[in-house]
Enzyme design. Structure first.
Site, mmCIF file in Angstrom:
data_model
loop_
_atom_site.group_PDB
_atom_site.id
_atom_site.type_symbol
_atom_site.label_atom_id
_atom_site.label_comp_id
_atom_site.label_asym_id
_atom_site.label_seq_id
_atom_site.Cartn_x
_atom_site.Cartn_y
_atom_site.Cartn_z
ATOM 1 N N GLU A 1 28.728 45.154 46.950
ATOM 2 C CA GLU A 1 29.222 44.828 45.574
ATOM 3 C C GLU A 1 28.486 45.454 44.388
ATOM 4 O O GLU A 1 27.582 44.747 43.748
ATOM 5 C CB GLU A 1 28.888 43.067 45.636
ATOM 6 N N LYS B 1 33.279 45.327 47.310
ATOM 7 C CA LYS B 1 33.594 44.129 46.467
ATOM 8 C C LYS B 1 33.352 44.555 44.932
ATOM 9 O O LYS B 1 32.290 44.500 44.525
ATOM 10 C CB LYS B 1 32.928 43.008 46.844
ATOM 11 N N SER C 1 35.771 37.808 41.085
ATOM 12 C CA SER C 1 36.645 37.654 39.774
ATOM 13 C C SER C 1 36.016 37.855 38.527
ATOM 14 O O SER C 1 36.440 37.880 37.522
ATOM 15 C CB SER C 1 37.153 35.995 40.067
ATOM 16 N N ARG D 1 33.987 31.594 41.591
ATOM 17 C CA ARG D 1 34.524 30.442 40.562
ATOM 18 C C ARG D 1 35.826 30.335 40.687
ATOM 19 O O ARG D 1 36.597 29.127 40.348
ATOM 20 C CB ARG D 1 34.172 30.940 39.248
#
Length: 341
Positions: free
Chosen positions: A178, A220, A262, A293
Protein backbone atom coordinates in the site's frame (compact mmCIF):
# COMPACT_ATOMS: atom_id res chain seq x y z
CA UNK A 1 7.39 -20.26 -0.28
CA UNK A 2 4.50 -22.04 -2.01
CA UNK A 3 3.61 -19.55 -4.76
CA UNK A 4 0.59 -21.45 -6.03
CA UNK A 5 -1.05 -21.25 -2.56
CA UNK A 6 -0.21 -17.54 -2.25
CA UNK A 7 -1.70 -16.93 -5.70
CA UNK A 8 -4.92 -18.78 -4.73
CA UNK A 9 -5.32 -16.57 -1.65
CA UNK A 10 -4.55 -13.40 -3.62
CA UNK A 11 -7.17 -14.33 -6.23
CA UNK A 12 -9.72 -15.12 -3.49
CA UNK A 13 -9.09 -11.66 -2.00
CA UNK A 14 -10.18 -10.07 -5.29
CA UNK A 15 -13.12 -12.40 -6.02
CA UNK A 16 -15.47 -10.53 -8.42
CA UNK A 17 -18.28 -8.90 -6.44
CA UNK A 18 -16.29 -8.89 -3.20
CA UNK A 19 -13.67 -6.66 -1.57
CA UNK A 20 -11.64 -6.18 1.58
CA UNK A 21 -12.82 -4.54 4.79
CA UNK A 22 -10.03 -2.47 6.35
CA UNK A 23 -10.83 -2.77 10.08
CA UNK A 24 -7.24 -2.11 11.12
CA UNK A 25 -7.57 1.37 12.62
CA UNK A 26 -4.85 2.04 15.19
CA UNK A 27 -5.94 2.80 18.77
CA UNK A 28 -5.53 6.53 18.06
CA UNK A 29 -7.59 6.44 14.86
CA UNK A 30 -10.47 4.39 16.29
CA UNK A 31 -10.58 6.77 19.27
CA UNK A 32 -11.12 9.69 16.85
CA UNK A 33 -13.91 7.75 15.10
CA UNK A 34 -15.52 6.84 18.43
CA UNK A 35 -15.21 10.42 19.74
CA UNK A 36 -17.23 11.54 16.71
CA UNK A 37 -20.11 9.21 17.72
CA UNK A 38 -19.62 9.90 21.47
CA UNK A 39 -18.48 6.38 22.39
CA UNK A 40 -15.63 5.66 24.83
CA UNK A 41 -12.76 3.88 23.09
CA UNK A 42 -12.43 0.99 25.56
CA UNK A 43 -11.16 -2.46 24.62
CA UNK A 44 -14.66 -3.91 25.11
CA UNK A 45 -16.33 -1.24 22.94
CA UNK A 46 -13.77 -1.74 20.18
CA UNK A 47 -14.38 -5.48 20.32
CA UNK A 48 -18.19 -5.10 20.37
CA UNK A 49 -18.08 -2.77 17.37
CA UNK A 50 -15.92 -5.08 15.29
CA UNK A 51 -17.88 -8.14 16.38
CA UNK A 52 -21.02 -6.41 15.08
CA UNK A 53 -19.36 -6.05 11.66
CA UNK A 54 -17.97 -9.60 11.53
CA UNK A 55 -21.38 -11.05 12.51
CA UNK A 56 -23.13 -9.16 9.68
CA UNK A 57 -23.93 -12.37 7.89
CA UNK A 58 -25.18 -10.90 4.62
CA UNK A 59 -22.33 -8.43 4.17
CA UNK A 60 -19.56 -10.79 5.23
CA UNK A 61 -20.67 -13.84 3.24
CA UNK A 62 -21.73 -12.05 0.04
CA UNK A 63 -19.52 -8.97 -0.37
CA UNK A 64 -16.41 -9.22 1.85
CA UNK A 65 -13.49 -11.40 0.77
CA UNK A 66 -11.11 -10.52 3.60
CA UNK A 67 -10.69 -8.35 6.70
CA UNK A 68 -7.54 -6.45 7.70
CA UNK A 69 -7.22 -6.55 11.49
CA UNK A 70 -5.25 -4.49 13.99
CA UNK A 71 -2.88 -6.31 16.39
CA UNK A 72 -5.30 -5.89 19.32
CA UNK A 73 -8.24 -7.29 17.33
CA UNK A 74 -6.56 -10.44 16.01
CA UNK A 75 -6.07 -11.71 19.58
CA UNK A 76 -9.56 -10.76 20.81
CA UNK A 77 -12.45 -13.13 21.37
CA UNK A 78 -16.12 -12.30 20.79
CA UNK A 79 -18.43 -11.92 23.79
CA UNK A 80 -19.26 -15.64 23.65
CA UNK A 81 -15.55 -16.59 23.62
CA UNK A 82 -15.21 -17.29 19.87
CA UNK A 83 -11.98 -15.81 18.48
CA UNK A 84 -12.84 -12.90 16.16
CA UNK A 85 -10.67 -14.51 13.46
CA UNK A 86 -12.98 -17.54 13.59
CA UNK A 87 -16.05 -15.34 12.99
CA UNK A 88 -14.36 -14.02 9.85
CA UNK A 89 -13.47 -17.54 8.65
CA UNK A 90 -16.99 -18.84 9.41
CA UNK A 91 -18.41 -16.13 7.14
CA UNK A 92 -16.16 -17.39 4.33
CA UNK A 93 -13.77 -14.42 4.45
CA UNK A 94 -9.99 -14.43 4.95
CA UNK A 95 -8.42 -12.87 8.07
CA UNK A 96 -5.50 -10.48 7.48
CA UNK A 97 -3.31 -8.29 9.67
CA UNK A 98 -1.80 -4.79 9.52
CA UNK A 99 1.89 -5.25 10.39
CA UNK A 100 3.50 -1.83 10.01
CA UNK A 101 4.11 0.13 13.21
CA UNK A 102 3.20 3.57 11.93
CA UNK A 103 5.42 6.35 10.65
CA UNK A 104 8.41 8.37 11.80
CA UNK A 105 9.94 11.59 10.49
CA UNK A 106 12.37 10.87 7.65
CA UNK A 107 15.81 12.34 8.49
CA UNK A 108 16.89 15.32 6.35
CA UNK A 109 13.47 15.44 4.65
CA UNK A 110 11.30 18.04 6.45
CA UNK A 111 7.60 17.20 6.36
CA UNK A 112 8.13 13.64 5.06
CA UNK A 113 7.60 10.29 6.76
CA UNK A 114 8.86 6.73 6.51
CA UNK A 115 6.94 3.67 7.75
CA UNK A 116 8.66 1.53 10.39
CA UNK A 117 8.22 -2.01 11.75
CA UNK A 118 10.63 -4.28 9.83
CA UNK A 119 12.58 -5.23 12.97
CA UNK A 120 11.35 -8.60 14.29
CA UNK A 121 8.67 -8.70 11.56
CA UNK A 122 9.66 -12.27 10.60
CA UNK A 123 8.86 -13.53 14.14
CA UNK A 124 5.61 -11.55 14.31
CA UNK A 125 4.46 -12.96 10.96
CA UNK A 126 4.91 -16.54 12.25
CA UNK A 127 2.61 -15.81 15.21
CA UNK A 128 0.02 -14.11 13.01
CA UNK A 129 0.03 -17.07 10.62
CA UNK A 130 -0.57 -19.46 13.53
CA UNK A 131 -3.49 -17.27 14.63
CA UNK A 132 -5.08 -17.55 11.16
CA UNK A 133 -3.85 -14.52 9.21
CA UNK A 134 -3.27 -15.35 5.53
CA UNK A 135 -2.48 -11.87 4.26
CA UNK A 136 -0.90 -8.73 5.70
CA UNK A 137 -0.83 -4.99 5.03
CA UNK A 138 1.87 -2.32 5.19
CA UNK A 139 1.07 1.32 4.41
CA UNK A 140 3.56 3.86 3.12
CA UNK A 141 2.49 7.52 3.23
CA UNK A 142 3.58 9.99 0.55
CA UNK A 143 2.48 13.60 0.90
CA UNK A 144 2.23 16.14 -1.93
CA UNK A 145 3.30 19.70 -1.15
CA UNK A 146 5.74 22.40 -2.21
CA UNK A 147 8.98 20.57 -3.19
CA UNK A 148 7.70 17.23 -1.85
CA UNK A 149 7.69 14.32 -2.24
CA UNK A 150 11.47 14.04 -2.57
CA UNK A 151 13.08 11.13 -4.34
CA UNK A 152 14.54 10.23 -0.92
CA UNK A 153 11.09 9.70 0.62
CA UNK A 154 9.80 7.75 -2.38
CA UNK A 155 12.84 5.44 -2.37
CA UNK A 156 12.89 4.89 1.41
CA UNK A 157 9.21 3.95 1.50
CA UNK A 158 9.31 1.77 -1.62
CA UNK A 159 12.32 -0.09 -0.22
CA UNK A 160 10.55 -0.77 3.11
CA UNK A 161 7.39 -1.95 1.28
CA UNK A 162 9.44 -4.40 -0.79
CA UNK A 163 11.36 -5.75 2.23
CA UNK A 164 8.04 -6.25 4.05
CA UNK A 165 6.51 -8.03 1.03
CA UNK A 166 9.47 -10.43 0.77
CA UNK A 167 9.23 -11.27 4.49
CA UNK A 168 5.48 -11.93 4.14
CA UNK A 169 5.91 -14.32 1.23
CA UNK A 170 8.66 -16.18 3.11
CA UNK A 171 6.10 -16.64 5.94
CA UNK A 172 3.45 -17.89 3.44
CA UNK A 173 1.41 -14.70 3.87
CA UNK A 174 0.12 -12.61 0.92
CA UNK A 175 1.37 -9.01 1.19
CA UNK A 176 -0.92 -6.10 0.44
CA UNK A 177 1.48 -3.42 -0.82
CA UNK A 178 0.00 0.00 0.00
CA UNK A 179 1.88 3.08 -1.24
CA UNK A 180 -0.62 5.85 -0.44
CA UNK A 181 -0.22 9.24 -2.08
CA UNK A 182 -2.38 11.39 0.20
CA UNK A 183 -5.27 13.43 -1.17
CA UNK A 184 -4.79 16.21 1.42
CA UNK A 185 -3.67 19.45 -0.16
CA UNK A 186 -4.69 21.69 -3.05
CA UNK A 187 -2.97 19.84 -5.91
CA UNK A 188 -4.93 18.95 -9.05
CA UNK A 189 -5.50 15.47 -10.49
CA UNK A 190 -2.54 15.74 -12.90
CA UNK A 191 -0.11 16.45 -10.05
CA UNK A 192 -1.52 13.41 -8.19
CA UNK A 193 -1.09 11.35 -11.39
CA UNK A 194 2.54 12.41 -11.83
CA UNK A 195 3.52 11.72 -8.19
CA UNK A 196 1.66 8.39 -8.04
CA UNK A 197 3.37 7.28 -11.24
CA UNK A 198 6.79 7.97 -9.71
CA UNK A 199 5.79 6.15 -6.51
CA UNK A 200 4.40 3.05 -8.28
CA UNK A 201 7.35 2.79 -10.67
CA UNK A 202 9.85 2.92 -7.80
CA UNK A 203 7.77 0.46 -5.73
CA UNK A 204 7.73 -2.18 -8.49
CA UNK A 205 11.43 -1.63 -9.11
CA UNK A 206 12.14 -2.36 -5.41
CA UNK A 207 9.76 -5.36 -5.39
CA UNK A 208 11.79 -6.87 -8.23
CA UNK A 209 15.08 -6.18 -6.43
CA UNK A 210 13.71 -8.01 -3.32
CA UNK A 211 12.55 -10.91 -5.55
CA UNK A 212 8.90 -10.59 -4.55
CA UNK A 213 6.66 -12.88 -6.63
CA UNK A 214 4.11 -10.52 -8.17
CA UNK A 215 1.56 -13.34 -8.59
CA UNK A 216 1.42 -13.66 -4.80
CA UNK A 217 0.66 -10.05 -3.80
CA UNK A 218 -2.12 -7.45 -3.97
CA UNK A 219 -1.59 -3.75 -4.68
CA UNK A 220 -3.54 -1.20 -2.60
CA UNK A 221 -3.01 2.19 -4.27
CA UNK A 222 -4.73 5.56 -4.20
CA UNK A 223 -6.75 6.67 -7.21
CA UNK A 224 -5.60 9.56 -9.43
CA UNK A 225 -7.74 12.22 -7.81
CA UNK A 226 -7.78 15.97 -7.03
CA UNK A 227 -6.50 17.09 -3.63
CA UNK A 228 -9.29 17.80 -1.11
CA UNK A 229 -8.53 21.53 -1.14
CA UNK A 230 -8.22 21.82 -4.92
CA UNK A 231 -10.86 24.31 -6.18
CA UNK A 232 -11.43 22.16 -9.29
CA UNK A 233 -12.49 18.62 -8.38
CA UNK A 234 -12.04 16.15 -11.25
CA UNK A 235 -15.33 14.48 -12.28
CA UNK A 236 -15.92 10.73 -11.81
CA UNK A 237 -15.12 9.71 -15.39
CA UNK A 238 -11.85 11.67 -15.44
CA UNK A 239 -10.75 10.00 -12.19
CA UNK A 240 -11.62 6.57 -13.62
CA UNK A 241 -9.89 7.13 -16.99
CA UNK A 242 -6.72 8.66 -15.54
CA UNK A 243 -6.43 6.05 -12.78
CA UNK A 244 -6.68 3.21 -15.31
CA UNK A 245 -4.17 4.87 -17.62
CA UNK A 246 -1.81 5.32 -14.67
CA UNK A 247 -2.14 1.72 -13.49
CA UNK A 248 -1.68 0.31 -16.99
CA UNK A 249 1.57 2.26 -17.30
CA UNK A 250 2.97 1.06 -13.94
CA UNK A 251 1.43 -2.22 -12.71
CA UNK A 252 2.55 -5.51 -14.29
CA UNK A 253 -0.22 -7.84 -15.48
CA UNK A 254 1.20 -10.59 -13.21
CA UNK A 255 -0.35 -8.84 -10.16
CA UNK A 256 -3.67 -10.70 -9.50
CA UNK A 257 -5.60 -7.69 -8.27
CA UNK A 258 -5.73 -4.08 -7.20
CA UNK A 259 -7.81 -3.15 -4.13
CA UNK A 260 -8.14 0.62 -3.83
CA UNK A 261 -8.00 2.59 -0.61
CA UNK A 262 -10.70 5.25 -0.19
CA UNK A 263 -8.25 7.80 1.24
CA UNK A 264 -10.79 10.26 2.60
CA UNK A 265 -13.31 10.16 -0.26
CA UNK A 266 -16.97 10.16 0.76
CA UNK A 267 -18.76 6.77 0.78
CA UNK A 268 -20.52 7.36 -2.53
CA UNK A 269 -17.52 8.93 -4.27
CA UNK A 270 -15.36 5.91 -3.51
CA UNK A 271 -18.09 3.61 -4.85
CA UNK A 272 -18.77 5.70 -7.99
CA UNK A 273 -15.06 5.88 -8.92
CA UNK A 274 -14.55 2.12 -8.55
CA UNK A 275 -17.71 1.42 -10.56
CA UNK A 276 -16.66 3.77 -13.39
CA UNK A 277 -13.29 1.99 -13.69
CA UNK A 278 -14.91 -1.43 -13.87
CA UNK A 279 -17.42 -0.14 -16.46
CA UNK A 280 -14.43 0.86 -18.66
CA UNK A 281 -13.19 -2.73 -18.19
CA UNK A 282 -10.76 -4.69 -20.37
CA UNK A 283 -8.14 -4.76 -17.58
CA UNK A 284 -5.29 -7.21 -16.95
CA UNK A 285 -6.02 -7.40 -13.20
CA UNK A 286 -9.16 -7.44 -11.06
CA UNK A 287 -10.11 -4.09 -9.52
CA UNK A 288 -11.90 -3.98 -6.18
CA UNK A 289 -12.03 -2.11 -2.87
CA UNK A 290 -10.13 -2.22 0.41
CA UNK A 291 -12.04 0.52 2.21
CA UNK A 292 -12.02 1.57 5.86
CA UNK A 293 -13.96 4.78 6.36
CA UNK A 294 -16.00 4.38 3.14
CA UNK A 295 -17.40 1.08 4.49
CA UNK A 296 -17.58 1.96 8.18
CA UNK A 297 -18.70 5.59 8.58
CA UNK A 298 -22.39 4.69 8.09
CA UNK A 299 -22.46 1.60 10.40
CA UNK A 300 -20.52 3.48 13.11
CA UNK A 301 -23.09 6.27 13.11
CA UNK A 302 -26.04 3.85 13.08
CA UNK A 303 -24.57 1.80 15.95
CA UNK A 304 -23.36 4.68 18.17
CA UNK A 305 -22.24 2.25 20.89
CA UNK A 306 -25.76 1.05 21.78
CA UNK A 307 -26.48 -2.71 21.85
CA UNK A 308 -30.04 -2.01 20.63
CA UNK A 309 -28.62 -0.41 17.49
CA UNK A 310 -26.62 -3.48 16.37
CA UNK A 311 -29.21 -4.51 13.71
CA UNK A 312 -29.24 -0.94 12.32
CA UNK A 313 -25.44 -0.90 12.24
CA UNK A 314 -25.38 -4.23 10.42
CA UNK A 315 -27.94 -3.03 7.88
CA UNK A 316 -25.84 0.08 7.17
CA UNK A 317 -22.72 -2.06 6.79
CA UNK A 318 -24.49 -4.54 4.48
CA UNK A 319 -25.72 -1.69 2.29
CA UNK A 320 -22.26 -0.14 1.83
CA UNK A 321 -20.68 -3.57 1.29
CA UNK A 322 -23.30 -4.41 -1.34
CA UNK A 323 -22.85 -1.07 -3.15
CA UNK A 324 -19.09 -1.60 -3.36
CA UNK A 325 -19.55 -5.24 -4.34
CA UNK A 326 -21.65 -4.06 -7.29
CA UNK A 327 -19.06 -1.39 -8.14
CA UNK A 328 -16.34 -4.07 -8.24
CA UNK A 329 -18.14 -5.62 -11.23
CA UNK A 330 -19.29 -2.32 -12.82
CA UNK A 331 -22.95 -2.90 -11.86
CA UNK A 332 -23.53 -0.03 -9.41
CA UNK A 333 -25.99 2.77 -10.09
CA UNK A 334 -26.52 5.94 -8.08
CA UNK A 335 -30.25 5.15 -7.91
CA UNK A 336 -29.53 2.14 -5.70
CA UNK A 337 -28.30 4.49 -2.97
CA UNK A 338 -31.60 6.40 -2.96
CA UNK A 339 -33.63 3.17 -2.69
CA UNK A 340 -31.86 2.21 0.53
CA UNK A 341 -32.26 5.70 1.98
Amino acid sequence: MNLSDLNKIALAMVTPGKGILAADESSGTIKKRFDAIKVDSTEDNRRDYREMLFRSQEAMSKYISGVILYDETIWQNAKDGTPLVKLIEQAGAIPGIKVDEGTQALPNCPGELVTVGLDKLAERLKKYYERGARFAKWRAVIDIGPRIPTQTAIRANAHALARYAALCQAAQIVPIVEPEVLMDGDHDIDRCYEVTQRVLNRTFQELRVQRVALEGMILKPNMAISGKKCPKQAPVLEVAEKTIRLLKSCVPAAVPGIAFLSGGQSDEEATAHLDAMNKIGNLPWRLTFSYGRALQAAPQKAWSGKPDNVPAGQRAFSHRARMNGLASTGNWEAGLEKQAA
